[in-house]
Enzyme design. Structure first.
Site, PDB file in Angstrom:
ATOM      1  CB  THR A 151      12.118 -32.647  47.610  1.00  0.00           C
ATOM      2  OG1 THR A 151      11.436 -31.441  47.290  1.00  0.00           O
ATOM      3  CG2 THR A 151      13.076 -32.997  46.495  1.00  0.00           C
ATOM      4  CG  HIS A 186      25.067 -21.896  29.210  1.00  0.00           C
ATOM      5  ND1 HIS A 186      25.145 -23.158  28.660  1.00  0.00           N
ATOM      6  CD2 HIS A 186      24.960 -22.086  30.552  1.00  0.00           C
ATOM      7  CE1 HIS A 186      25.094 -24.064  29.632  1.00  0.00           C
ATOM      8  NE2 HIS A 186      24.980 -23.445  30.785  1.00  0.00           N
ATOM      9  CB  SER A 199       5.783 -22.235  22.205  1.00  0.00           C
ATOM     10  OG  SER A 199       6.035 -23.604  22.178  1.00  0.00           O
ATOM     11  CB  SER A 200       5.393 -22.840  27.499  1.00  0.00           C
ATOM     12  OG  SER A 200       6.739 -22.986  27.231  1.00  0.00           O
ATOM     13  CE1 TYR A 220      10.901 -28.428  43.267  1.00  0.00           C
ATOM     14  CE2 TYR A 220      10.849 -26.051  43.564  1.00  0.00           C
ATOM     15  CZ  TYR A 220      11.265 -27.300  43.973  1.00  0.00           C
ATOM     16  OH  TYR A 220      12.057 -27.419  45.074  1.00  0.00           O
ATOM     17  CB  SER A 223       7.825 -42.246  39.036  1.00  0.00           C
ATOM     18  OG  SER A 223       8.253 -41.259  39.941  1.00  0.00           O
ATOM     19  CG  ASP A 232      -2.584 -36.730  17.505  1.00  0.00           C
ATOM     20  OD1 ASP A 232      -1.933 -35.986  18.269  1.00  0.00           O
ATOM     21  OD2 ASP A 232      -2.279 -36.950  16.318  1.00  0.00           O
ATOM     22  NE  ARG A 265      24.983 -17.306  39.102  1.00  0.00           N
ATOM     23  CZ  ARG A 265      23.646 -17.470  39.108  1.00  0.00           C
ATOM     24  NH1 ARG A 265      22.948 -17.165  40.197  1.00  0.00           N
ATOM     25  NH2 ARG A 265      23.023 -17.950  38.079  1.00  0.00           N
ATOM     26  CE  LYS A 277       7.300 -36.164  43.628  1.00  0.00           C
ATOM     27  NZ  LYS A 277       6.888 -36.957  42.512  1.00  0.00           N
ATOM     28  CG  HIS A 295      11.144 -21.626  43.398  1.00  0.00           C
ATOM     29  ND1 HIS A 295      12.456 -21.919  43.684  1.00  0.00           N
ATOM     30  CD2 HIS A 295      10.435 -22.726  43.681  1.00  0.00           C
ATOM     31  CE1 HIS A 295      12.516 -23.151  44.139  1.00  0.00           C
ATOM     32  NE2 HIS A 295      11.306 -23.661  44.165  1.00  0.00           N
ATOM     33  CD  GLU A 344      10.916 -22.291  33.577  1.00  0.00           C
ATOM     34  OE1 GLU A 344       9.692 -22.097  33.417  1.00  0.00           O
ATOM     35  OE2 GLU A 344      11.625 -22.932  32.781  1.00  0.00           O
ATOM     36  CG  HIS A 392      14.557 -19.626  47.686  1.00  0.00           C
ATOM     37  ND1 HIS A 392      13.794 -20.757  47.789  1.00  0.00           N
ATOM     38  CD2 HIS A 392      14.883 -19.554  46.384  1.00  0.00           C
ATOM     39  CE1 HIS A 392      13.672 -21.316  46.607  1.00  0.00           C
ATOM     40  NE2 HIS A 392      14.320 -20.600  45.738  1.00  0.00           N
ATOM     41  CG  HIS A 393      15.726 -17.317  43.620  1.00  0.00           C
ATOM     42  ND1 HIS A 393      16.681 -18.139  43.065  1.00  0.00           N
ATOM     43  CD2 HIS A 393      14.605 -18.063  43.692  1.00  0.00           C
ATOM     44  CE1 HIS A 393      16.140 -19.320  42.804  1.00  0.00           C
ATOM     45  NE2 HIS A 393      14.879 -19.300  43.186  1.00  0.00           N
ATOM     46  CD1 TRP A 447      19.825 -17.277  34.624  1.00  0.00           C
ATOM     47  CD2 TRP A 447      17.667 -17.495  34.080  1.00  0.00           C
ATOM     48  NE1 TRP A 447      19.176 -17.870  35.683  1.00  0.00           N
ATOM     49  CE2 TRP A 447      17.858 -18.027  35.375  1.00  0.00           C
ATOM     50  CE3 TRP A 447      16.392 -17.536  33.516  1.00  0.00           C
ATOM     51  CZ2 TRP A 447      16.812 -18.579  36.120  1.00  0.00           C
ATOM     52  CZ3 TRP A 447      15.358 -18.080  34.280  1.00  0.00           C
ATOM     53  CH2 TRP A 447      15.573 -18.598  35.550  1.00  0.00           C
TER      54      TRP A 447
HETATM   55  C1  HEM Z   1      15.173 -29.219  48.016  1.00  0.00           C
HETATM   56  C2  HEM Z   1      14.828 -28.449  47.077  1.00  0.00           C
HETATM   57  C3  HEM Z   1      15.489 -27.123  46.745  1.00  0.00           C
HETATM   58  C4  HEM Z   1      15.834 -26.097  47.564  1.00  0.00           C
HETATM   59  C5  HEM Z   1      15.657 -26.031  49.065  1.00  0.00           C
HETATM   60  C6  HEM Z   1      16.419 -25.072  46.737  1.00  0.00           C
HETATM   61  C7  HEM Z   1      16.893 -23.863  47.202  1.00  0.00           C
HETATM   62  C8  HEM Z   1      17.485 -22.898  46.401  1.00  0.00           C
HETATM   63  C9  HEM Z   1      17.914 -21.614  46.856  1.00  0.00           C
HETATM   64  C10 HEM Z   1      17.801 -21.102  48.283  1.00  0.00           C
HETATM   65  C11 HEM Z   1      18.437 -20.948  45.798  1.00  0.00           C
HETATM   66  C12 HEM Z   1      18.992 -19.524  45.787  1.00  0.00           C
HETATM   67  C13 HEM Z   1      20.459 -19.495  45.818  1.00  0.00           C
HETATM   68  C14 HEM Z   1      20.974 -18.119  45.609  1.00  0.00           C
HETATM   69  O1  HEM Z   1      20.823 -17.579  44.495  1.00  0.00           O
HETATM   70  O2  HEM Z   1      21.543 -17.570  46.553  1.00  0.00           O
HETATM   71  C15 HEM Z   1      18.338 -21.806  44.663  1.00  0.00           C
HETATM   72  C16 HEM Z   1      18.782 -21.473  43.397  1.00  0.00           C
HETATM   73  C17 HEM Z   1      18.470 -22.199  42.271  1.00  0.00           C
HETATM   74  N1  HEM Z   1      17.821 -23.413  42.258  1.00  0.00           N
HETATM   75 FE1  HEM Z   1      17.192 -24.470  43.853  1.00  0.00          FE
HETATM   76  N2  HEM Z   1      16.427 -25.480  45.454  1.00  0.00           N
HETATM   77  C18 HEM Z   1      15.858 -26.721  45.412  1.00  0.00           C
HETATM   78  C19 HEM Z   1      15.642 -27.480  44.285  1.00  0.00           C
HETATM   79  C20 HEM Z   1      15.856 -27.036  43.006  1.00  0.00           C
HETATM   80  C21 HEM Z   1      15.406 -27.723  41.834  1.00  0.00           C
HETATM   81  C22 HEM Z   1      14.639 -29.022  41.827  1.00  0.00           C
HETATM   82  C23 HEM Z   1      15.800 -26.980  40.775  1.00  0.00           C
HETATM   83  C24 HEM Z   1      15.612 -27.198  39.299  1.00  0.00           C
HETATM   84  C25 HEM Z   1      15.385 -28.271  38.715  1.00  0.00           C
HETATM   85  C26 HEM Z   1      16.505 -25.834  41.282  1.00  0.00           C
HETATM   86  C27 HEM Z   1      17.066 -24.876  40.478  1.00  0.00           C
HETATM   87  C28 HEM Z   1      17.663 -23.753  40.940  1.00  0.00           C
HETATM   88  C29 HEM Z   1      18.252 -22.753  40.085  1.00  0.00           C
HETATM   89  C30 HEM Z   1      18.277 -22.762  38.555  1.00  0.00           C
HETATM   90  C31 HEM Z   1      18.765 -21.776  40.918  1.00  0.00           C
HETATM   91  C32 HEM Z   1      19.568 -20.544  40.535  1.00  0.00           C
HETATM   92  C33 HEM Z   1      18.819 -19.488  39.849  1.00  0.00           C
HETATM   93  C34 HEM Z   1      19.715 -18.335  39.509  1.00  0.00           C
HETATM   94  O3  HEM Z   1      20.049 -17.541  40.412  1.00  0.00           O
HETATM   95  O4  HEM Z   1      20.114 -18.200  38.346  1.00  0.00           O
HETATM   96  N3  HEM Z   1      16.519 -25.899  42.643  1.00  0.00           N
HETATM   97  N4  HEM Z   1      17.744 -23.001  45.059  1.00  0.00           N
HETATM   98 CU   LIG Z   2      14.117 -21.151  43.773  1.00  0.00          CU
END
Ligand code: HEM
Ligand SMILES: [Cu+2]
Lengths: 525, 279, 180
Positions: free
Chosen positions: A328, A77, A169-170, A257, A268, A106, A450, A331, A253, A255, A302-303, A142
């Protein structure tokens, strides 16, 4: 210009008839449309998996799928949604819009553009098809952490191959996009006068070129660890599983963004259009985007707060992550200032944009909560994180994609979509989205991990609310499909400038945009 | 009771402020100095976020309401204001600093596993936990004790009757109250996560590596948690149950365990250790 | 002008491809880079070789060293520390023993991998002799006591008063080419 264009692709002036043209087309509009349809199909495929997951989680106990299949569903998923739905949608928009927005005839490398697209379906087939091989699909999440991913069967290799193909591709797509933007803008369009969507994609494309090769390296090492006796991630041979996490999140990370910067761009455009007022703080938007992109390279840790890094590492990544909240925030403030003293109307794209600003911000707040190391340690790998990334990815990326679709459908099809149905679709989506994901914050706070197929009874109520919301959310998207098809097949004729407040070169060509546009560069002022 | 909870949940879902009312919608009651700090930090950030949310979205919704075209609003034409932009870039820095300061203290405290009263080595397996009490010589394995027929299978639905369904083990980890307990966490096969929210511990166990962390339960009780990192098929079925007892009760428990171990070790040591894969 | 656009595009594309390649190499280079960091900070020690002690002794300080034993996947033999907790003065050369009983019924080649907690203590923990320096081969049924000779360096930061050293035995029979 004329001649370059003739070199670049077949010299036809009208869309050739027949479906067969799509295999060989080099037309950016054709390719853009294919990306979008591909993305929409993958969105439904990934959505179907999500609904099976939510159905299983409707109550404690195992009812529908066994735990192995459950893990495979969560893994695929996520991969399908990230690499199959969100990223291709943005690439599709880039293909359609960037040449129109910068006044190019083009994309720079039209033939390569075709290849970039046609790499995607086989990759998707590998991913989804891996459910059919013995042992089922990859079930390691994933993130593919070893050693769990080393244990998996042939499906892990298929997944790795799929990731490689989509990465290639990307990268090809990004080269095309950067070149188009940097070399093929209409005379007079300086960098600081480019439309925001173009800016955000320029930065995104650089991010892609920077991190996709890193991901490719990481999964290649995984592959050699699996089959060729290397020990990159195996302590027995002097390796370290933690190293995979570091490399993976160095990609991971940026990614996330990659999946949100183009969304910022789309929003915007929509907000100024329906506030009938120029975007507030254009320059600071550009700087904010760039600083988000730069900061995204130093926050991966942070992950990994629960890996057991030394205190200094935890602190560094905590501070860096908190810093990212600043641009952020800028914005969000800019969008609100754009609304301020505007003359606002609420067509469907605007509803999605406002939904985006409100709900994405909630995701930003939960991101801030997670940025704080001690709090993250208690929330890591719980449903709180699931809620966080769905607020930023669904009500962020996907909302912007849908808002963008409604916004540009008149340009793409030449018809106005059904406004009433569009609004119904928005409200159904926004409400059921919150029913689905808001309770997941509570589940995570209460300690529900999870990626589990079964849970303790005290988590039942919120899971049931969430599952009901998910089914509503899923089926509401069929309405989107219906509105799109209806819009393609007919409707009120759209003006060249479909929206009163719209600005930009794309609104100077007729609707639908002719097969070939801007064969001589337009004047830009 | 259940219905009430559903309703409470629904209200809470619509009104984040109510989320503070009960532990069901918040971090469970913290029981260690660290988890209390975590709880406090979370509340602090939550309030900050709520305040920002109210201010920012107050402005936005006011604008959406007051500056509608249908109400005859005419668009102004400003598109930048450097002073405002600088101010709203600086304010977040200040807010973040206010959060970062106490958070830093907690990070340092969490990492400080020095001078423990005892050490327990935790080894994660697919799918059970092994605990070695280094100081007291107790060794035990903890596996899920919920009967399989309650869990069910895709074909037959299980009937759930146990109150602590999925959060119960055959052997609980017993620890003395008020003592600093250092954990050395590792894993045998894949990465797992030792996660007990009320104790403020969530730490990966990584094969080949030991990672240390600690907790000090300041109240007797039973604290439940689960494996937090996906580790294969039975990831959802490897609970952690920590029983904090008074030091006297703990000493008695150690005696009892050692008696049991001595008894078990007598005839069967070699046999029970024999590798099942041996030919 | 026409030709020059195509040329400019090709040039830019070439530069971008180079960036992608450089980033690919960077991804791979993260491996040795990361190892260096880990080695410097002690999080892991991939190349384990005999070290030498600096010599001086600090009799005023006591450091507790805990020895832990783990097996990795599939190694169901007995592996235990015979001196699980020892008190040492920094600088004093000390010997502890581990015991392996290979009750797997086959020949096993195994490699022990050390790990420290807190990891920051690792650079101050010097192993003069260790069974982890080499692969170990055990006949079926063999029981063997093995030594670790070590020194805790006197410049160990004062806030560290306890070091845990864990050895995990990995079964590498298959890769080492041995037949069981
Ligand atoms: C203010 C901005 C952001 C902060 C401070 C932030 C912070 C964090 C932190 C600390 C985690 C880790 C959580 C953990 O696994 O314990 C996390 C996970 C995640 N964040 Fe963010 N995040 C922000 C914005 C975003 C944005 C814009 C996206 C995507 C469009 C995003 C997508 C994700 C995803 C997909 C995960 C989980 C990844 C995984 O473990 O599978 N975050 N974020
Ligand atoms: Cu992150």
């Amino acid at each position: 210009m004329e001649a370059a264009h003739a070199h670049a692709h077949d010299d036809h002036h009208h869309a050739p008839a027949g479906i067969g043209r799509y295999f060989t087309t080099t037309n950016h509009k054709d390719i853009g449309s294919m990306y979008m349809w591909f993305s929409l199909i993958m969105f439904f495929v990934g959505g179907f998996m999500a609904l099976v997951i939510r159905a299983e989680l409707f109550q404690p106990g195992i009812q529908i799928v066994n735990p192995d299949v459950f893990n495979q569903l969560t893994t695929i998923h996520a991969l399908v949604m990230i690499f199959g739905a969100v990223m291709p949608a943005f690439v599709g928009y880039a293909n359609w819009q960037i040449p129109l927005m910068v006044g190019a005839s083009d994309m720079a490398f039209a033939r390569m553009n075709n290849w970039s697209f046609w790499l995607m379906p086989p990759a998707a087939a590998l991913l989804v098809g891996s459910f059919l091989v013995p042992g089922g699909a990859a079930g390691s999440g994933w993130t593919l952490y070893p050693p769990l991913s080393i244990q998996g069967g042939i499906s892990v290799d298929m997944t790795i191959l799929a990731v490689h193909i989509m990465g290639a591709s990307s990268i090809m797509g990004s080269i095309n996009i950067i070149t188009t933007i940097l070399n093929m803008r209409a005379p007079g369009m300086t960098l600081m006068r480019m439309p925001m969507f173009v800016w955000t994609w320029l930065i995104t494309a650089y991010l892609l070129i920077a991190v996709m090769p890193v991901l490719a390296g990481a999964v290649t090492m995984l592959l050699t660890d699996r089959h060729f006796g290397t020990h990159f991630f195996n302590a027995a041979g002097g390796g370290d599983p933690t190293m995979f996490m570091h490399i993976f999140w160095f990609f991971g990370h940026p990614e996330v963004y990659i999946m949100i910067l183009p969304a910022f761009g789309i929003i915007s455009h929509i907000i100024p259009t329906f506030a009938r007022k120029p975007l507030f703080g254009y320059a600071s938007m550009v700087y904010a985007t760039a600083s988000i992109a730069l900061l995204s390279f130093i926050v991966w840790g942070h992950h990994m707060f629960t890996v057991g890094m030394p205190a200094a590492g935890n602190l560094f990544f905590m501070y860096a992550t908190m810093l990212i909240a600043v641009p952020t925030g800028v914005k969000v403030f800019n969008w609100i200032a754009t609304l301020w003293k505007g003359s606002i109307t609420f067509e469907t794209p605007m509803l999605f944009a406002i939904g985006f600003v409100s709900l994405f911000t909630i995701g930003g707040f939960s991101g801030l909560v997670l940025a704080v190391t001690p709090v993250d340690i208690t929330l890591h790998n719980t449903y709180y994180v699931v809620a966080h990334f769905h607020y930023v990815l669904f009500s962020g990326a996907i909302f912007s994609i849908m808002g963008g679709a409604y916004y540009w459908l008149p340009k793409w099809t030449g018809h106005m979509y059904d406004e009433t149905l569009g609004k119904v679709h928005f409200w159904l989506t926004a409400i059921s989205f919150n029913i689905t994901f808001f309770p997941q914050h509570f589940l995570g706070l209460a300690g529900m991990p999870r990626r589990i197929p079964d849970y303790a009874p005290q988590f039942t109520e919120f899971n049931q609310i969430s599952s009901i919301g998910a089914f509503l959310l899923g089926f509401s998207q069929l309405l989107f499909l219906y509105v799109v098809i209806k819009c393609i097949r007919g409707g009120v004729k759209a003006e060249a400038k479909a929206w009163e407040g719209a600005e930009g070169l794309e609104w100077t060509v007729p609707s639908p945009a002719p097969y070939h546009t801007f064969e001589t560069p337009p004047a830009f002022h | 009771m259940k219905k009430l909870r559903v309703i409470a949940g629904a209200i809470a879902a619509s009104l984040p402020a109510l989320a503070l009312a009960g532990y069901d919608v918040n971090i469970p009651a913290p029981k260690t100095p660290i988890s209390m700090q975590i709880y406090g930090l979370h509340m602090e950030i939550l309030w900050v976020c709520l305040a920002i949310f109210v201010v920012v979205f107050g402005v936005m919704f006011y604008s959406l309401f007051a500056h509608r075209k249908s109400k005859g609003a005419v668009a102004a034409n400003f598109h930048e204001n450097h002073l405002v932009e600088v101010i709203w870039t600086l304010i977040p820095f200040v807010i973040l600093a206010v959060i970062a300061f106490p958070a830093t203290r907690t990070v340092l405290a969490m990492k400080d596993a020095s001078n423990p009263d005892m050490t327990i080595k935790v080894t994660a397996y697919q799918w059970k936990w092994q605990y070695d009490y280094l100081n007291d010589g107790v060794k035990l394995y903890a596996t899920l004790s919920t009967p399989r027929d309650q869990i069910g299978s895709p074909e037959e639905h299980g009937k759930i009757t146990n109150e602590h369904y999925l959060l119960e083990t055959d052997n609980n980890v017993v620890v003395p109250v008020g003592k600093k307990i250092r954990l050395l966490i590792t894993a045998n096969d894949v990465i797992h996560g030792w996660y007990v929210p009320q104790l403020g511990v969530n730490q990966y166990g990584i094969p080949g590596f030991i990672k240390d962390t600690w907790f000090q339960a300041n109240e007797a009780g039973i604290y439940r948690g689960q494996c937090s990192q996906i580790c294969g098929k039975e990831h959802g079925y490897m609970p952690i149950v920590v029983e904090a007892k008074s030091p006297e009760d703990y000493a008695a428990w150690v005696k009892e365990q050692k008696a049991k171990q001595a008894e078990a070790a007598q005839p069967a040591d070699k046999v029970s250790m024999a590798d099942t894969t041996a030919r | 002008m026409n030709a020059s656009l195509a040329d400019r595009n090709a040039l830019l594309a070439r530069k971008l491809i180079i960036i992608a390649c450089v980033m690919g190499c960077f991804g791979l280079a993260l491996v040795p880079f990361y190892r260096q960091i880990c080695e410097a900070t002690g999080i892991s020690q991939s190349r384990v070789v005999a070290q030498t002690a600096s010599g001086s002794i600090d009799p005023t300080r006591d450091v507790t060293v805990e020895f832990v034993a783990s097996n990795s996947n599939g190694l169901g033999w007995t592996f235990e520390a015979l001196n699980p907790i020892v008190q040492v003065h920094p600088g004093v050369v000390t010997t502890v023993r581990y015991r392996v009983v290979n009750n797997t019924g086959r020949k096993v080649i195994a490699q022990a991998v050390p790990s420290y907690a807190p990891s920051l203590a690792a650079p101050y923990f010097k192993k003069l002799k260790c069974f982890c320096f080499d692969q170990q081969t055990f006949a079926p049924g063999e029981a063997r006591d093995m030594q670790v000779v070590f020194v805790v360096e006197p410049d160990l930061p004062t806030d560290i008063s306890r070091i845990s050293l864990s050895y995990t035995f990995f079964d590498i029979t298959a890769e080492a080419g041995g037949k069981g």
